[in-house]
Design a protein around this motif. Structure first.
Motif, PDB file in Angstrom:
ATOM      1  N   ILE A   1      40.474  48.075  37.643  1.00 15.85           N
ATOM      2  CA  ILE A   1      39.406  47.094  37.809  1.00 15.85           C
ATOM      3  C   ILE A   1      39.469  46.080  36.679  1.00 15.85           C
ATOM      4  CG2 ILE A   1      36.903  46.770  37.919  1.00 15.85           C
ATOM      5  CD1 ILE A   1      36.718  49.603  39.068  1.00 15.85           C
ATOM      6  N   GLY A   2      39.631  44.814  37.031  1.00 13.98           N
ATOM      7  CA  GLY A   2      39.804  43.762  36.032  1.00 13.98           C
ATOM      8  C   GLY A   2      38.491  43.311  35.421  1.00 13.98           C
ATOM      9  N   GLN A   3      38.656  42.325  34.532  1.00 15.28           N
ATOM     10  CA  GLN A   3      37.482  41.746  33.889  1.00 15.28           C
ATOM     11  C   GLN A   3      37.758  40.280  33.655  1.00 15.28           C
ATOM     12  OE1 GLN A   3      36.261  43.774  30.285  1.00 15.28           O
ATOM     13  NE2 GLN A   3      34.669  42.291  29.921  1.00 15.28           N
ATOM     14  N   PRO A   4      37.016  39.325  34.176  1.00 13.79           N
ATOM     15  CA  PRO A   4      35.720  39.408  34.839  1.00 13.79           C
ATOM     16  C   PRO A   4      35.723  40.461  35.960  1.00 13.79           C
ATOM     17  CG  PRO A   4      36.406  37.121  34.618  1.00 13.79           C
ATOM     18  CD  PRO A   4      37.527  37.954  34.141  1.00 13.79           C
ATOM     19  N   THR A   5      34.603  41.135  36.107  1.00 11.07           N
ATOM     20  CA  THR A   5      34.551  42.340  36.918  1.00 11.07           C
ATOM     21  C   THR A   5      34.336  42.004  38.389  1.00 11.07           C
ATOM     22  OG1 THR A   5      33.434  43.240  34.979  1.00 11.07           O
ATOM     23  CG2 THR A   5      33.585  44.654  36.910  1.00 11.07           C
TER      24      THR A   5
ATOM     25  N   LEU B   1      40.087  30.500  35.053  1.00 10.27           N
ATOM     26  CA  LEU B   1      39.554  29.511  34.123  1.00 10.27           C
ATOM     27  C   LEU B   1      39.226  30.235  32.831  1.00 10.27           C
ATOM     28  CD1 LEU B   1      37.010  27.259  36.083  1.00 10.27           C
ATOM     29  CD2 LEU B   1      39.285  26.649  35.246  1.00 10.27           C
ATOM     30  N   GLY B   2      39.552  29.578  31.700  1.00  4.25           N
ATOM     31  CA  GLY B   2      39.160  30.144  30.407  1.00  4.25           C
ATOM     32  C   GLY B   2      39.865  31.432  30.077  1.00  4.25           C
ATOM     33  N   GLY B   3      41.116  31.566  30.465  1.00  7.82           N
ATOM     34  CA  GLY B   3      41.893  32.744  30.102  1.00  7.82           C
ATOM     35  C   GLY B   3      41.987  33.738  31.236  1.00  7.82           C
ATOM     36  N   PRO B   4      43.177  34.333  31.394  1.00  9.68           N
ATOM     37  CA  PRO B   4      43.422  35.224  32.541  1.00  9.68           C
ATOM     38  C   PRO B   4      42.902  36.639  32.331  1.00  9.68           C
ATOM     39  CG  PRO B   4      45.419  34.971  31.254  1.00  9.68           C
ATOM     40  CD  PRO B   4      44.388  34.138  30.574  1.00  9.68           C
ATOM     41  N   GLY B   5      41.604  36.815  32.297  1.00  7.48           N
ATOM     42  CA  GLY B   5      41.035  38.155  32.201  1.00  7.48           C
ATOM     43  C   GLY B   5      41.462  38.847  30.920  1.00  7.48           C
ATOM     44  N   TRP B   6      41.374  40.145  30.876  1.00  5.64           N
ATOM     45  CA  TRP B   6      41.753  40.909  29.687  1.00  5.64           C
ATOM     46  C   TRP B   6      43.068  41.639  29.928  1.00  5.64           C
ATOM     47  CZ3 TRP B   6      39.697  40.093  25.178  1.00  5.64           C
ATOM     48  CH2 TRP B   6      38.416  39.529  25.118  1.00  5.64           C
ATOM     49  N   ILE B   7      43.088  42.485  30.940  1.00  7.89           N
ATOM     50  CA  ILE B   7      44.281  43.287  31.206  1.00  7.89           C
ATOM     51  C   ILE B   7      44.724  42.984  32.629  1.00  7.89           C
ATOM     52  CG2 ILE B   7      45.166  45.672  31.123  1.00  7.89           C
ATOM     53  CD1 ILE B   7      42.912  46.386  29.291  1.00  7.89           C
ATOM     54  N   ASP B   8      44.068  42.007  33.246  1.00  8.53           N
ATOM     55  CA  ASP B   8      44.215  41.753  34.672  1.00  8.53           C
ATOM     56  C   ASP B   8      45.663  41.521  35.099  1.00  8.53           C
ATOM     57  OD1 ASP B   8      41.544  41.379  33.824  1.00  8.53           O
ATOM     58  OD2 ASP B   8      41.084  40.331  35.686  1.00  8.53           O
ATOM     59  N   LEU B   9      46.400  40.733  34.309  1.00  9.60           N
ATOM     60  CA  LEU B   9      47.764  40.403  34.723  1.00  9.60           C
ATOM     61  C   LEU B   9      48.659  41.637  34.677  1.00  9.60           C
ATOM     62  CD1 LEU B   9      48.314  36.887  33.087  1.00  9.60           C
ATOM     63  CD2 LEU B   9      47.111  37.537  35.192  1.00  9.60           C
ATOM     64  N   PHE B  10      48.373  42.536  33.744  1.00 11.60           N
ATOM     65  CA  PHE B  10      49.133  43.790  33.663  1.00 11.60           C
ATOM     66  C   PHE B  10      48.775  44.694  34.837  1.00 11.60           C
ATOM     67  CE2 PHE B  10      51.261  43.802  29.481  1.00 11.60           C
ATOM     68  CZ  PHE B  10      50.844  42.559  29.045  1.00 11.60           C
ATOM     69  N   MET B  11      47.493  44.711  35.198  1.00 12.21           N
ATOM     70  CA  MET B  11      47.067  45.520  36.353  1.00 12.21           C
ATOM     71  C   MET B  11      47.747  45.018  37.617  1.00 12.21           C
ATOM     72  SD  MET B  11      43.005  45.844  35.520  1.00 12.21           S
ATOM     73  CE  MET B  11      42.386  47.038  34.317  1.00 12.21           C
ATOM     74  N   TYR B  12      47.777  43.712  37.772  1.00 15.28           N
ATOM     75  CA  TYR B  12      48.419  43.106  38.948  1.00 15.28           C
ATOM     76  C   TYR B  12      49.899  43.494  39.018  1.00 15.28           C
ATOM     77  CZ  TYR B  12      51.235  39.494  41.189  1.00 15.28           C
ATOM     78  OH  TYR B  12      52.189  38.847  41.920  1.00 15.28           O
ATOM     79  N   ARG B  13      50.580  43.370  37.909  1.00  8.89           N
ATOM     80  CA  ARG B  13      52.019  43.643  37.920  1.00  8.89           C
ATOM     81  C   ARG B  13      52.314  45.117  38.208  1.00  8.89           C
ATOM     82  NH1 ARG B  13      52.396  40.011  33.335  1.00  8.89           N
ATOM     83  NH2 ARG B  13      52.620  41.746  31.885  1.00  8.89           N
ATOM     84  N   ALA B  14      51.402  46.010  37.763  1.00  7.77           N
ATOM     85  CA  ALA B  14      51.647  47.448  37.902  1.00  7.77           C
ATOM     86  C   ALA B  14      51.250  47.993  39.268  1.00  7.77           C
ATOM     87  CB  ALA B  14      50.892  48.207  36.805  1.00  7.77           C
ATOM     88  N   ALA B  15      50.275  47.344  39.917  1.00  8.00           N
ATOM     89  CA  ALA B  15      49.671  47.945  41.111  1.00  8.00           C
ATOM     90  C   ALA B  15      50.549  47.750  42.356  1.00  8.00           C
ATOM     91  CB  ALA B  15      48.290  47.321  41.353  1.00  8.00           C
ATOM     92  N   ASP B  16      50.425  48.693  43.304  1.00  7.43           N
ATOM     93  CA  ASP B  16      51.103  48.519  44.591  1.00  7.43           C
ATOM     94  C   ASP B  16      50.545  47.311  45.334  1.00  7.43           C
ATOM     95  OD1 ASP B  16      52.791  50.639  44.293  1.00  7.43           O
ATOM     96  OD2 ASP B  16      51.510  52.074  45.335  1.00  7.43           O
ATOM     97  N   ARG B  17      49.226  47.190  45.334  1.00  2.00           N
ATOM     98  CA  ARG B  17      48.592  46.063  46.013  1.00  2.00           C
ATOM     99  C   ARG B  17      47.461  45.517  45.158  1.00  2.00           C
ATOM    100  NH1 ARG B  17      47.268  47.289  52.178  1.00  2.00           N
ATOM    101  NH2 ARG B  17      46.222  49.118  51.336  1.00  2.00           N
TER     102      ARG B  17
END
Lengths: 262, 292
Positions: B27-31, B174-190
């Motif tokens: 679950i990313g943040q912004p949530t 906007l204002g920065g790509p979340g906190w860990i969101d890009l890593f979550m995206y790259r790691a997740a199946d979907r």
């Protein structure tokens, strides 16, 4: 006790004086005293400091006021950012972190500056108190040039001989080479600042010793509020309190809402 | 033969259906609260959740969580640890996979790169490898230094919230790509991204460098979809609402679930759609959360 200032104000001004121009100052969430200290230092003697707040990197020395955030996750601090790094990229250049400074808290802190945000209780599966977790402190404390342990409470449950769990490695079980022998590059904790006193670390043993007591506190008060055996030097100076000028700067240019006086 | 490019916009109810019992979700943040509320509404069970703070606490309170990949369960509003996480962890009702931010990102990166592990130095000397046996201290084969081997953390689904997305899964923050969101995206199946606004594909093409996520699997239209948390570039967090949750959770942690169950019913289970939820919060409240 001098009633002109609060203890958090004294702690913030004391910490501000420890910070040098040109350094990069990293503050985590929910840390009002360090939030105030880095702003104060930036305004009074650090025009080339960089502040890293919630991932936003900034130099705002030109501002008349650098107000503290209204609450921990007050994202509006990004309005000052010159660049931004998310959590995943925060550690991309740790090789260059020798002039980075961090501030750390703990549900337990031990005599060798190890800190614990994980929890209290011998059985990890059934903790008596479950802490918030390590956040980024294990990695930050590994790489920054030095860090300051800053506590909101001073009692024998927080200041212990040995942490139940270590989330940030200070000086292990002591010794001058405690960090080097594990290959941990950062300089480790420099001071521990509590509402009663300041501890520093003995150079050989890397064990906490009493460096100064805040006005109105005696070394014996500190000893009885501390859970580890404390060597008290013959002469313990008083922590220098904030000057009128420092207090005016803090209240009119940083802590506009009086968060450190509540 | 169909030659038309497939659009990826679905609604939050359909997107909620992607999350099944027993999955690992990040679950990313912004949530992405519109999606979190759908998970609670559908009473999904036994999730392994990569998350922090009050959204994690809410999922635990609703009984959706079996295991937490945990680096920070800090609260606020007078609660240094979020109340239901604390209660469930102390009672052993959830399993905690203890980590920290650097280790979490290394694990997500290992998953993204199909590696058995990535090395990490932060946490050498700490208790993390003892209380989380999946983290293994090892001697590196080049210089012989002690490092931590972090195994892959591979979410089945990452759910994220962002500012803009087009119909084809191109996402812009906007204002920065979340906190860990890009890593979550790259790691997740979907990956499902709920967006404040759907923008035309031409707007994405006008500045491709601004695209932060290149191929989300589904896009959900969700203005104010991060409420009660902040949405960078749009609104600040709703402290009044979050405090009401925090107080209800604290009472529940003390044994009285009445206020908490009322909160879950009112805000997560009764509103069938995101629009129903926003009506329940009220337009004046929402418009009062402007950033500046």
């Amino acid at each position: 006790m001098n009633e002109k200032y609060s203890i958090p104000e004294l702690m913030a001004v004391f910490l501000a004086r420890q910070l040098n121009d040109g350094e990069v100052l990293r503050v985590g969430v929910a840390s009002p005293v360090p939030e105030a200290a880095v702003r104060m230092a930036h305004l009074t003697h650090g025009p080339n400091m960089e502040l890293v707040l919630l991932g936003a990197r900034m130099n705002v020395a030109h501002l008349e006021t650098i107000p503290m955030p209204a609450y921990g996750w007050d994202r509006r601090v990004v309005r000052w950012a010159e660049s931004y790094s998310d959590t995943g990229h925060r550690f991309d250049r740790v090789k260059d972190w020798s002039n980075h400074v961090f501030f750390i808290g703990g549900v337990q802190v031990d005599a060798y500056g190890n800190t614990n945000l994980i929890g209290v209780g011998k059985d990890y599966r059934k903790l008596r108190f479950r802490g918030p977790g390590s956040v980024g402190t294990p990695t930050l404390s590994t790489h920054v040039g030095r860090y300051y342990i800053v506590l909101n409470n001073h009692n024998p449950r927080v200041l212990v001989e040995k942490c139940d769990y270590i989330s940030a490695f200070g000086y292990g079980r002591g010794g001058a080479d405690a960090r080097a022998k594990l290959g941990i590059p950062g300089g480790g904790p420099r001071l521990c600042v509590t509402p009663m006193c300041v501890f520093d670390f003995d150079e050989g043993a890397s064990r906490m010793r009493l460096a100064s007591v805040h006005p109105g506190v005696t070394p014996e008060d500190v000893r009885s509020a501390t859970g580890f055996e404390l060597e008290i030097p013959e002469h313990v100076p008083a922590t220098p309190p904030p000057s009128d000028e420092e207090l005016a700067t803090l209240r009119t240019r940083v802590d506009l809402a009086g968060r450190l006086r509540r | 033969m169909n030659t038309r490019r497939r659009e990826r916009i679905i609604d939050e109810v359909a997107a909620g259906g992607w999350i099944e019992n027993g999955m690992t979700i990040a679950i990313g943040q912004p949530t992405p609260m519109a999606l979190v509320r759908q998970i609670i509404r559908r009473r999904v069970k036994d999730l392994t959740v990569v998350d922090a703070g009050f959204s994690l606490d809410l999922l635990i309170a609703a009984g959706c969580v079996r295991k937490v990949v945990s680096y920070y369960a800090g609260g606020g509003f007078g609660y240094p640890v979020t109340p239901m996480f604390r209660r469930a962890a102390e009672r052993g009702e959830i399993e905690v996979w203890e980590c920290e931010e650097g280790i979490l990102c290394a694990g997500l990166q290992a998953a993204a790169q199909a590696l058995p592990f990535l090395p990490w130095r932060g946490a050498v000397g700490t208790s993390l490898p003892e209380i989380n046996p999946d983290l293994k201290a090892f001697a590196d084969p080049i210089r012989g230094e002690t490092l931590i081997a972090v195994p892959p953390i591979k979410p089945d689904v990452a759910i994220l919230h962002a500012a803009h997305a087009d119909a084809y899964g191109n996402v812009r923050h906007l204002g920065g790509p979340g906190w860990i969101d890009l890593f979550m995206y790259r790691a997740a199946d979907r990956t499902i991204v709920q967006a404040e606004q759907i923008v035309p594909n031409e707007e994405i093409r006008a500045n491709p460098w601004a695209t932060t996520i290149a191929a989300a699997d589904a896009i959900v239209r969700a203005p104010f979809g991060a409420h009660p948390f902040y949405s960078r570039g749009f609104h600040v967090q709703d402290n009044e609402h979050l405090k009401a949750y925090a107080d209800a959770a604290q009472s529940a942690a003390g044994g009285d679930r009445k206020a908490l169950d009322g909160f879950l019913d009112r805000y997560c289970r009764e509103p069938a759609t995101h629009a129903d939820y926003l009506e329940r919060i009220g337009i004046r409240r929402l418009l009062g959360l402007h950033e500046y």
